[in-house]
Design an enzyme around this catalytic site. Structure first.
Site, PDB file in Angstrom:
ATOM      1  N   HIS A 128       1.156  -1.588   0.043  1.00  0.00           N
ATOM      2  CA  HIS A 128      -0.459  -0.046   0.073  1.00  0.00           C
ATOM      3  C   HIS A 128       0.349   1.320   0.033  1.00  0.00           C
ATOM      4  O   HIS A 128       0.178   2.420  -0.650  1.00  0.00           O
ATOM      5  CB  HIS A 128      -0.900   0.171   1.088  1.00  0.00           C
ATOM      6  CG  HIS A 128      -0.386   0.635   2.765  1.00  0.00           C
ATOM      7  ND1 HIS A 128      -0.184  -0.516   3.379  1.00  0.00           N
ATOM      8  CD2 HIS A 128      -0.208   1.244   3.239  1.00  0.00           C
ATOM      9  CE1 HIS A 128       0.373  -0.052   4.590  1.00  0.00           C
ATOM     10  NE2 HIS A 128       0.935   1.115   4.028  1.00  0.00           N
ATOM     11  N   ASP A 158      -0.155  -7.827   1.207  1.00  0.00           N
ATOM     12  CA  ASP A 158       0.683  -6.257   1.506  1.00  0.00           C
ATOM     13  C   ASP A 158       1.974  -5.781   1.718  1.00  0.00           C
ATOM     14  O   ASP A 158       2.958  -5.368   2.469  1.00  0.00           O
ATOM     15  CB  ASP A 158      -0.209  -5.530   2.410  1.00  0.00           C
ATOM     16  CG  ASP A 158      -0.067  -3.986   2.296  1.00  0.00           C
ATOM     17  OD1 ASP A 158       0.008  -3.434   1.902  1.00  0.00           O
ATOM     18  OD2 ASP A 158      -0.389  -3.251   3.566  1.00  0.00           O
ATOM     19  N   SER A 231       4.817   2.256   7.932  1.00  0.00           N
ATOM     20  CA  SER A 231       3.985   1.466   7.205  1.00  0.00           C
ATOM     21  C   SER A 231       5.582   1.084   6.394  1.00  0.00           C
ATOM     22  O   SER A 231       6.226   2.164   5.531  1.00  0.00           O
ATOM     23  CB  SER A 231       3.042   2.041   5.778  1.00  0.00           C
ATOM     24  OG  SER A 231       1.582   2.066   6.773  1.00  0.00           O
ATOM     25  N   GLY A 287      -7.696 -27.425  -3.099  1.00  0.00           N
ATOM     26  CA  GLY A 287      -8.545 -27.094  -3.947  1.00  0.00           C
ATOM     27  C   GLY A 287      -9.980 -27.985  -3.060  1.00  0.00           C
ATOM     28  O   GLY A 287     -10.513 -28.255  -3.693  1.00  0.00           O
ATOM     29  N   VAL A 288     -10.320 -27.708  -1.649  1.00  0.00           N
ATOM     30  CA  VAL A 288     -11.611 -27.493  -1.183  1.00  0.00           C
ATOM     31  C   VAL A 288     -11.333 -25.901  -0.527  1.00  0.00           C
ATOM     32  O   VAL A 288     -11.103 -25.630  -0.828  1.00  0.00           O
ATOM     33  CB  VAL A 288     -10.902 -28.507  -0.144  1.00  0.00           C
ATOM     34  CG1 VAL A 288     -11.006 -29.682  -0.467  1.00  0.00           C
ATOM     35  CG2 VAL A 288     -10.126 -28.127   0.934  1.00  0.00           C
ATOM     36  N   ILE A 290     -13.418 -24.384   2.797  1.00  0.00           N
ATOM     37  CA  ILE A 290     -13.005 -25.838   4.291  1.00  0.00           C
ATOM     38  C   ILE A 290     -13.704 -24.334   5.750  1.00  0.00           C
ATOM     39  O   ILE A 290     -13.927 -23.255   4.892  1.00  0.00           O
ATOM     40  CB  ILE A 290     -11.536 -25.482   4.445  1.00  0.00           C
ATOM     41  CG1 ILE A 290     -11.031 -24.606   4.220  1.00  0.00           C
ATOM     42  CG2 ILE A 290     -11.091 -26.851   3.965  1.00  0.00           C
ATOM     43  CD1 ILE A 290      -9.207 -24.116   3.997  1.00  0.00           C
TER      44      ILE A 290
END
Length: 494
Positions: A128, A158, A231, A287-288, A290
């Site tokens: 950012h 970030d 930051s 690939g699930v 949950i």
């Protein structure tokens, strides 16, 4: 020493001398142990000056320039605070010198912090800080300024990696192991707060494993003063290793109130390595879908605890190819215990794409190990979920305060459900029912009950009866809301 022991010592001088000698040895041992413990706990240093002097050359200020559209003023402009200026502002009108809607490009500058992680000029900061920037300039502690090139970004954590070209090797800092950082240990933050230039603040680690809003969040909380402009700056341990990247603060007024968050170095360093090598992230994909196991779900499934990640859906992908099923509870991934969803997500993301890993699941009370070859998450995101099998048509029924009816093509279209959705639609729900209290709502589609597919009202009734016969107080439901699957435990006690 008890009163009895004191009496015995007085009556036996020789024994007492031996006892005193033994106590002296024990006291000395205790002092040595206490000193070792204090050393290990790292008591407050007399000064942070040596550490600050050592790492300062590796901390940088970052200035970005961006082209933005700004209003154009034509003609006289009233001074700020004048009665005329306030009059126009009160009525929400542009000042006489400004034509409404007319804009012209202008340059906008922003400030942030960062740190050098290699002698050849790689610099780490927050995404950012540099997002949307046309130009990025790096200012070093000694005053040198160099233009920077963007290497890659990862908005999910970030993190951004920059590169500068320098005639001489740059001083840099190393990543430490943030997993070893303990609550209460001293830390030092460095950066460019509020554009004031290089600044140092110190405090302790207030908490670990904080989560803000990201999928891969793992923040250290600190009371070291962090403000706007900090930051992207580093959070150091007392060895001078970076254990966090200062990213966010919790504040009602925009200033530091002692609640700051630094993304852990163990997250940042992995992202940085991928951005340096590929210019992008390459995370593993299981690939699930949950969710965490709640206590009432554990009871409904006959489990002893709530550890693991409950699989709510298995679309086409690596997990389906390996034989994983909805209702499985993932308890171990690649040899590491999985306690909840957050832990599994991070473990999968850190695993190399294309690698075959062992995943242990609990299915119907029995443990099974599956070999899953991971895909790449960035390529898989956004893929549509396959439609389910079409359900047969049947009249509605009322069960436990729910009025349910099988999904038909017409009903699916009316509710905006994906084509081919099967299950029982909740047409109505009593607001005083247990299901309503647990979160069920009209329009939800029940696709499984007791980990069995339900397409008819009788299927639902059969699973309720089976759960009661087994002595369970609740029934595990798999529902869809807005196309998203989720497990929920429905109380079934009379």
């Amino acid at each position: 020493m008890s009163h009895q022991s004191q009496t015995m010592a007085l009556s036996q001088p020789a024994t007492a001398r031996g006892l005193l000698r033994a106590l002296s040895i024990l006291t000395l041992s205790a002092m040595v142990a206490l000193g070792a413990a204090q050393s290990e706990a790292r008591a407050a240093p007399e000064s942070f000056a040596d550490l600050a002097e050592r790492v300062s050359p590796s901390v940088v200020n970052i200035t970005t320039s961006t082209t933005v559209a700004a209003p154009v003023n034509r003609g006289p402009v009233f001074p700020d605070g004048s009665p005329f200026d306030e009059l126009f502002r009160d009525f929400g009108l542009p000042s006489p010198g400004q034509q409404q809607g007319e804009t012209r490009p202008r340059r906008s500058n922003a400030l942030g912090s960062g740190y050098v992680v290699s002698e050849d000029g790689y610099i780490v900061t927050n995404n950012h800080v540099i997002e949307g920037a046309d130009e990025i300039e790096i200012e070093f502690f000694e005053g040198q300024r160099l233009p920077a090139k963007l290497i890659g970004t990862d908005p999910k954590t970030d993190v951004a990696v920059l590169k500068v070209e320098s005639d001489k090797p740059l001083k840099f800092v190393k990543f430490g192991n943030s997993d070893e950082a303990r609550v209460g240990e001293w830390v030092m933050a460095m950066g460019n707060p509020l554009g004031q230039g290089f600044s140092v603040s110190a405090g302790i680690i207030s908490a670990r494993n904080r989560e803000l809003s990201g999928t891969y969040d793992d923040y250290l909380q600190t009371d070291a003063a962090i403000n706007r402009g900090n930051s992207g700056g580093p959070l150091f341990n007392m060895n001078g290793d970076v254990i966090g990247m200062n990213t966010a603060i919790l504040s009602p007024n925009g200033g530091s109130i002692g609640i700051g968050f630094s993304m852990t170095s163990n997250v940042v360093s992995k992202v940085v390595a991928q951005l340096k090598e590929y210019g992008e992230t390459r995370r593993g994909w299981l690939g699930v879908k949950i969710q965490d196991v709640t206590p009432d779900m554990a009871e409904a499934m006959g489990l002893g605890d709530t550890k693991g990640a409950l699989v709510s859906e298995v679309p086409e992908g690596p997990a389906m190819d390996a034989g994983m099923k909805a209702g499985d509870i993932i308890t171990s991934f690649d040899g590491g215990v999985v306690s909840d969803v957050r832990e599994l997500v991070r473990r999968v993301a850190d695993a190399p794409v294309g690698e075959a890993v062992r995943v242990t699941v609990l299915r119907e009370g029995k443990s099974q190990t599956l070999l899953v070859t991971l895909g790449r998450r960035e390529l898989a995101e956004g893929e549509p979920v396959p439609a389910a099998v079409q359900a047969p048509q049947e009249s509605e029924g009322e069960i436990l305060g729910l009025t349910v009816t099988p999904v038909t093509p017409a009903l699916a279209n009316e509710l905006g459900l994906p084509s081919g959705t099967a299950g029982l639609v909740i047409k109505e729900i009593a607001e005083d029912s247990d299901g309503y209290e647990k979160g069920l709502r009209a329009g939800d589609v029940i696709t499984e009950a007791g980990q069995q597919t339900v397409t008819q009202v009788s299927d639902f009734e059969d699973q309720i009866s089976a759960a009661k016969d087994a002595g369970r107080k609740s029934l595990l439901l798999l529902i869809r809301r807005g196309g998203e699957p989720r497990f929920l435990a429905l109380p079934i006690e009379d």
